[in-house]
Structures are given as structure tokens and as C-alpha cells.
Design a protein around this motif. Structure first.
Motif, mmCIF file in Angstrom:
data_model
loop_
_atom_site.group_PDB
_atom_site.id
_atom_site.type_symbol
_atom_site.label_atom_id
_atom_site.label_comp_id
_atom_site.label_asym_id
_atom_site.label_seq_id
_atom_site.Cartn_x
_atom_site.Cartn_y
_atom_site.Cartn_z
ATOM 1 N N ARG A 1 4.350 51.920 38.119
ATOM 2 C CA ARG A 1 3.981 50.952 37.085
ATOM 3 C C ARG A 1 3.311 51.395 35.970
ATOM 4 O O ARG A 1 3.432 51.259 34.830
ATOM 5 N N LYS B 1 4.298 54.308 34.608
ATOM 6 C CA LYS B 1 5.307 54.798 33.819
ATOM 7 C C LYS B 1 6.031 53.635 33.265
ATOM 8 O O LYS B 1 6.348 53.773 31.915
ATOM 9 N N ARG B 2 6.316 52.573 33.719
ATOM 10 C CA ARG B 2 7.048 51.574 33.165
ATOM 11 C C ARG B 2 6.193 50.994 31.909
ATOM 12 O O ARG B 2 6.664 50.793 30.991
ATOM 13 N N ASN B 3 4.798 51.009 32.211
ATOM 14 C CA ASN B 3 4.020 50.345 31.044
ATOM 15 C C ASN B 3 3.589 51.252 30.014
ATOM 16 O O ASN B 3 3.746 50.717 28.921
ATOM 17 N N LYS C 1 6.072 53.439 28.896
ATOM 18 C CA LYS C 1 7.512 53.137 28.279
ATOM 19 C C LYS C 1 7.314 51.778 27.342
ATOM 20 O O LYS C 1 7.719 51.807 26.307
ATOM 21 N N GLU C 2 6.884 50.875 28.013
ATOM 22 C CA GLU C 2 6.984 49.674 27.179
ATOM 23 C C GLU C 2 6.021 49.810 25.852
ATOM 24 O O GLU C 2 6.295 49.047 24.926
ATOM 25 N N SER C 3 4.898 50.173 26.262
ATOM 26 C CA SER C 3 3.732 50.237 24.890
ATOM 27 C C SER C 3 4.206 51.139 23.792
ATOM 28 O O SER C 3 3.878 51.263 22.742
ATOM 29 N N LYS C 4 5.318 52.358 24.275
ATOM 30 C CA LYS C 4 5.771 53.342 23.361
ATOM 31 C C LYS C 4 6.512 52.622 22.363
ATOM 32 O O LYS C 4 7.006 52.914 21.355
ATOM 33 N N LYS C 5 7.494 51.784 22.878
ATOM 34 C CA LYS C 5 8.443 50.872 22.257
ATOM 35 C C LYS C 5 7.910 50.179 21.252
ATOM 36 O O LYS C 5 8.435 49.967 20.219
ATOM 37 N N LYS C 6 6.629 49.546 21.388
ATOM 38 C CA LYS C 6 6.011 48.630 20.382
ATOM 39 C C LYS C 6 5.299 49.258 19.354
ATOM 40 O O LYS C 6 5.462 50.286 18.760
#
Length: 76
Positions: free
Chosen positions: A65, A67-69, A71-76
Motif C-alpha cells: 500500500r 509503494k502504491r501510494n 507512486k501515485e503521489s509522485k505522478k501528481k
């Protein structure tokens, strides 16, 4: 699981009367089943193995969880 599968196989071989299993007493097979019962009901709890498995599972879920979060915050 490492105890249950061989016990099921032993029961099946005994019921089907496979060559060498004809001579084996039911007491041996039931003794193995009783030993597995004792292991899973008492010894595993006393040694803390059931809690350790749960803790490892929850730790793995938490890491995934994070790692997934991340990665998502890096995309923003």
C-alpha cells in the motif's frame, strides 16, 4: 498444510488398499492425524507461529500500500 496433505494421501491409500498400505494399521494413520491436530491447536500457538504469520502478512500488505501510494503521489 505440510502435515495435512500427506495425511489425506495416507487415508486415500489405505482406503484404496494400495499394496504396502494394506499392512499398515489404521492406528498409525490416525496417530499422524492426531499429531497434526495437536500441532495446529496447541504447539503452533505456544510457539507464536500463528501470530508471526499474521504479522508478516499485514506487514506485506502495508508495504504494498505504501509503494502504491508513493507512486501515485509522485505522478501528481
Amino acid at each position: 498444510m505440510f502435515l495435512i496433505i500427506p495425511i489425506v494421501i495416507l487415508y486415500a491409500l489405505k482406503l484404496l488398499e494400495v499394496s504396502f498400505m494394506e499392512q499398515v494399521s489404521w492406528w498409525w494413520i490416525n496417530g499422524f492425524a492426531f499429531a497434526a491436530f495437536i500441532w495446529f491447536e496447541f504447539l503452533e500457538r505456544m510457539l507464536g507461529l500463528d501470530k508471526r504469520k499474521d504479522d508478516m502478512h499485514h506487514k506485506k500488505m502495508q508495504d504494498e500500500r505504501l509503494k502504491r501510494n508513493f507512486k501515485e503521489s509522485k505522478k501528481k
